[in-house]
Design a protein around this motif. Sequence first.
Motif, PDB file in Angstrom:
ATOM      1  N   UNK A 197      -3.637  -1.044   7.736  1.00  0.00           N
ATOM      2  CA  UNK A 197      -2.684  -1.530   6.733  1.00  0.00           C
ATOM      3  C   UNK A 197      -3.272  -2.724   5.993  1.00  0.00           C
TER       4      UNK A 197
ATOM      5  N   UNK B 229      -5.680   2.641   5.574  1.00  0.00           N
ATOM      6  CA  UNK B 229      -4.353   2.963   6.100  1.00  0.00           C
ATOM      7  C   UNK B 229      -4.205   2.475   7.527  1.00  0.00           C
ATOM      8  N   UNK B 230      -5.210   2.751   8.329  1.00  0.00           N
ATOM      9  CA  UNK B 230      -5.154   2.455   9.754  1.00  0.00           C
ATOM     10  C   UNK B 230      -4.840   0.991  10.014  1.00  0.00           C
TER      11      UNK B 230
ATOM     12  N   UNK C 117       0.832  -1.202   0.000  1.00  0.00           N
ATOM     13  CA  UNK C 117       0.000   0.000   0.000  1.00  0.00           C
ATOM     14  C   UNK C 117       0.866   1.251   0.000  1.00  0.00           C
ATOM     15  N   UNK C 118       2.057   1.132  -0.581  1.00  0.00           N
ATOM     16  CA  UNK C 118       2.994   2.251  -0.576  1.00  0.00           C
ATOM     17  C   UNK C 118       2.896   3.174  -1.761  1.00  0.00           C
TER      18      UNK C 118
ATOM     19  N   UNK D 219      -0.973  -6.062   5.248  1.00  0.00           N
ATOM     20  CA  UNK D 219       0.483  -5.974   5.120  1.00  0.00           C
ATOM     21  C   UNK D 219       1.072  -6.898   6.176  1.00  0.00           C
TER      22      UNK D 219
END
Lengths: 208, 223
Positions: free
Chosen positions: B196, B193-194, B140-141, B221
Amino acid sequence: MRYARKFLVAFVVAFALAGAGTAGAYHTQWVANNCNYAAPTPTSYITRDGSITVALYARHEGYQWGGGCWNDNDVDDSPGDPKSDPNTGGEGPDCSGFTFKVWRETLDETSTAFHQWWRLRNIHGPYTAQRFKNADGAANYPLSKSAAIKMDAYASATHIGMIYVTNPDGTDQIIEALGESYGTNVWTRAYRGNSIFSGVRRLGWSQS
Amino acid sequence: MIRLRLTLLLIAGVLVACTGNDDRPTRLMDGSAPGALSVKLQHVAEADVVLTSFKVTDFADIVPDSPIAECYRGSSNPLSGPIVERVGVISSSVTSRTKDGRGIDGCDDTAGPLEEDRRWCGGAYGQLFEGRLRDPRLNIGCLTENDEMVGFVWVQPGERARYISVEQPEYIEVYEVANDLPVRVATRNGVEVEGSRASFDLFEHDQNGQLLRRYRLKAVVAG
């Protein structure tokens, strides 16, 4: 008497099944029952010695693929979780989640700020071992392995471990979340001399 | 008057019938036009389909300093086999199996910002267990041009799968299975995001377009 015997057998079987069912459920409920999603605490600095203290809390607390939550009772409270399954919800970090939390990184990859994530705060972070190896994220930068000191890390495509103590013989004592069969602990490793590992450092350490 | 109303209704009906999906992208990330799918995918509206492109490059044909070469430069996992390059609407990727057969290695890219002088915005490596991935290796980068987070995963296709499709907000992005490799797919829908994590709503179809399965892949992740 015949019916009593049948009842007794049925009771024993039911009791055993109930026990087995409880044991299975136990492995998948540790995070749900113990961990939180509280906001992190911003902190203005971190030190290497302070981070060693943080890392040592995870020692003996187990391993969980994709995980990032543990207490401090020196017991893996969810041993034997199936490998490479993030859904078992067991105690402990995996190697990259461990590094993210110990290095007090933020979820914003453009930030070098420090966020204190408490032990029972379930967080893994956006980085895999591969991404740490690539020094992705503003907080991480590549480092010559010969220059690595305590709380720097060695990372490969599949694993990352942080230096606990450097040894004069070229090995290091590494604190790492190694796997479901091993848990999280300190071991002597030869990552420094192994070409599949690269050095990586967290930006912004303060002097202890 | 009745005839006028009927005429107007007929015109409206024709307009509705001819209206496709105005939100469907007409270009892939590299500026090329999506190709045409040779089969109709069951339970997928044709008007929503965007076919991604792919190319197979042999390891021996890698051009020095090319994006592929840049992806695998410095990798500690030597390659020898074919490399599948994919281009989607907001994403591109390269995927290959390592020489020892134990892993899948690759890079991801979007049109968003890149760190420093990098050619790719991210990548992944996945260990194979009996020839298959256990974990889809979520990355997720990467970001779109509009700073939307993009999630990439490898989808391990089923035995008969020929097409892997990802449900996107305004279209269905279709990937063709190639060289018996897991298919690297992307989404900007369902990335958290939170946690991942990201979720992908997927279809698998066989060579005739028959739906094999539809499911949601949830990835975190890890590792």
